[in-house]
Design a protein around this motif. Structure first.
Motif, PDB file in Angstrom:
ATOM      1  N   UNK A 125       8.367  13.942   6.356  1.00  0.00           N
ATOM      2  CA  UNK A 125       6.974  13.821   5.900  1.00  0.00           C
ATOM      3  C   UNK A 125       6.690  12.415   5.383  1.00  0.00           C
ATOM      4  N   UNK A 126       7.593  11.886   4.560  1.00  0.00           N
ATOM      5  CA  UNK A 126       7.397  10.542   4.001  1.00  0.00           C
ATOM      6  C   UNK A 126       7.406   9.490   5.103  1.00  0.00           C
ATOM      7  N   UNK A 127       8.363   9.588   6.004  1.00  0.00           N
ATOM      8  CA  UNK A 127       8.444   8.626   7.104  1.00  0.00           C
ATOM      9  C   UNK A 127       7.209   8.722   7.994  1.00  0.00           C
ATOM     10  N   UNK A 128       6.805   9.937   8.335  1.00  0.00           N
ATOM     11  CA  UNK A 128       5.628  10.138   9.173  1.00  0.00           C
ATOM     12  C   UNK A 128       4.360   9.633   8.510  1.00  0.00           C
ATOM     13  N   UNK A 129       4.238   9.836   7.203  1.00  0.00           N
ATOM     14  CA  UNK A 129       3.057   9.360   6.479  1.00  0.00           C
ATOM     15  C   UNK A 129       2.973   7.841   6.517  1.00  0.00           C
TER      16      UNK A 129
ATOM     17  N   UNK B   1       0.349  16.410  11.936  1.00  0.00           N
ATOM     18  CA  UNK B   1      -0.161  15.219  11.256  1.00  0.00           C
ATOM     19  C   UNK B   1       0.919  14.192  10.915  1.00  0.00           C
ATOM     20  N   UNK B   2       2.168  14.660  10.710  1.00  0.00           N
ATOM     21  CA  UNK B   2       3.216  13.764  10.227  1.00  0.00           C
ATOM     22  C   UNK B   2       4.432  13.693  11.138  1.00  0.00           C
ATOM     23  N   UNK B   3       4.364  14.371  12.272  1.00  0.00           N
ATOM     24  CA  UNK B   3       5.467  14.363  13.233  1.00  0.00           C
ATOM     25  C   UNK B   3       6.774  14.924  12.688  1.00  0.00           C
ATOM     26  N   UNK B   4       6.686  15.889  11.769  1.00  0.00           N
ATOM     27  CA  UNK B   4       7.898  16.557  11.293  1.00  0.00           C
ATOM     28  C   UNK B   4       8.432  17.411  12.448  1.00  0.00           C
ATOM     29  N   UNK B   5       9.670  17.220  12.854  1.00  0.00           N
ATOM     30  CA  UNK B   5      10.217  18.023  13.945  1.00  0.00           C
ATOM     31  C   UNK B   5      10.226  19.512  13.589  1.00  0.00           C
ATOM     32  N   UNK B   6       9.672  20.351  14.453  1.00  0.00           N
ATOM     33  CA  UNK B   6       9.691  21.797  14.171  1.00  0.00           C
ATOM     34  C   UNK B   6      11.099  22.328  13.924  1.00  0.00           C
TER      35      UNK B   6
ATOM     36  N   UNK C  92       0.824  -1.196   0.000  1.00  0.00           N
ATOM     37  CA  UNK C  92       0.000   0.000   0.000  1.00  0.00           C
ATOM     38  C   UNK C  92       0.865   1.256   0.000  1.00  0.00           C
ATOM     39  N   UNK C  93       0.241   2.369  -0.379  1.00  0.00           N
ATOM     40  CA  UNK C  93       0.945   3.646  -0.464  1.00  0.00           C
ATOM     41  C   UNK C  93       0.088   4.746   0.149  1.00  0.00           C
ATOM     42  N   UNK C  94       0.750   5.785   0.611  1.00  0.00           N
ATOM     43  CA  UNK C  94       0.102   6.997   1.090  1.00  0.00           C
ATOM     44  C   UNK C  94       0.842   8.194   0.516  1.00  0.00           C
ATOM     45  N   UNK C  95       0.210   9.356   0.563  1.00  0.00           N
ATOM     46  CA  UNK C  95       0.845  10.577   0.091  1.00  0.00           C
ATOM     47  C   UNK C  95       0.880  11.606   1.209  1.00  0.00           C
ATOM     48  N   UNK C  96       1.918  12.434   1.171  1.00  0.00           N
ATOM     49  CA  UNK C  96       2.050  13.574   2.087  1.00  0.00           C
ATOM     50  C   UNK C  96       2.375  14.767   1.198  1.00  0.00           C
ATOM     51  N   UNK C  97       1.422  15.667   1.047  1.00  0.00           N
ATOM     52  CA  UNK C  97       1.559  16.724   0.053  1.00  0.00           C
ATOM     53  C   UNK C  97       1.447  18.106   0.666  1.00  0.00           C
ATOM     54  N   UNK C  98       2.291  18.992   0.165  1.00  0.00           N
ATOM     55  CA  UNK C  98       2.195  20.394   0.526  1.00  0.00           C
ATOM     56  C   UNK C  98       1.828  21.181  -0.732  1.00  0.00           C
TER      57      UNK C  98
END
Length: 164
Positions: A84-88, A62-67, A21-27
């Motif tokens: 983003x990819x790892x968090x997604x 949503x994706x746990x990207x470190x500030x 399966x796949x997911x996307x994380x988009x800005x």
């Protein structure tokens, strides 16, 4: 766009063959990659969900990207798209993810990151692959090129994993 549809269909075939399966994380693409994927019939078997994380706060929440990544290098950077990819993948429980963050324009660019700069990350079970691309043109052209590139690169990575 036919080329994007064909890429999404090929991606689906490759993922379905693996039971993956796949997911996307988009800005900057604002969900256009997820929309392209869901044009493919049967995508519900291999597409889990899409995250549209346009704001920096959304990337973190949503994706746990470190500030600290965003503060140090900005949202359009390699560490941010990799996170983003790892968090997604982690949040969606998928095998693969595509992440994109860029400056589609017409404003928002800088000498270091001109309009048309887009960072990508693809998370696979084996690695996170990152890449920066630059496209000329209007906002719609940059976003369209980003969608097509995100899909084509994941298709290529899946072919590479399969040995050709």
């Amino acid at each position: 766009m036919l080329a994007t549809y064909l890429l999404a269909a090929e991606l689906g075939q490759l993922l379905a063959a693996r039971g993956a399966t796949v997911t996307t994380a988009e800005s900057c693409t604002g969900g256009l990659i997820a929309a392209a994927i869901t044009e493919a019939p049967g995508s519900s078997a291999w597409f889990e969900r899409g995250f549209v994380t346009y704001s920096n706060a959304a990337k973190t929440e949503m994706l746990d990207v470190p500030p600290a990544f965003i503060e140090a290098l900005g949202a359009v950077s390699e560490p941010v798209v990799a996170a983003m990819a790892q968090g997604a993948c982690l949040r969606a429980g998928t095998h693969y993810a595509m992440a994109v963050s860029g400056i589609a324009g017409p404003g928002g660019g800088s000498p270091d990151k001109p309009v048309g700069t887009v960072w990508f990350a693809w998370a696979t079970p084996h690695a996170i692959v990152t890449e920066c691309r630059h496209w000329p043109g209007e906002r719609a052209a940059v976003r369209s090129a980003a969608v097509q590139h995100a899909l084509s690169r994941l298709v290529a990575l899946l072919h590479d994993e399969a040995g050709g």
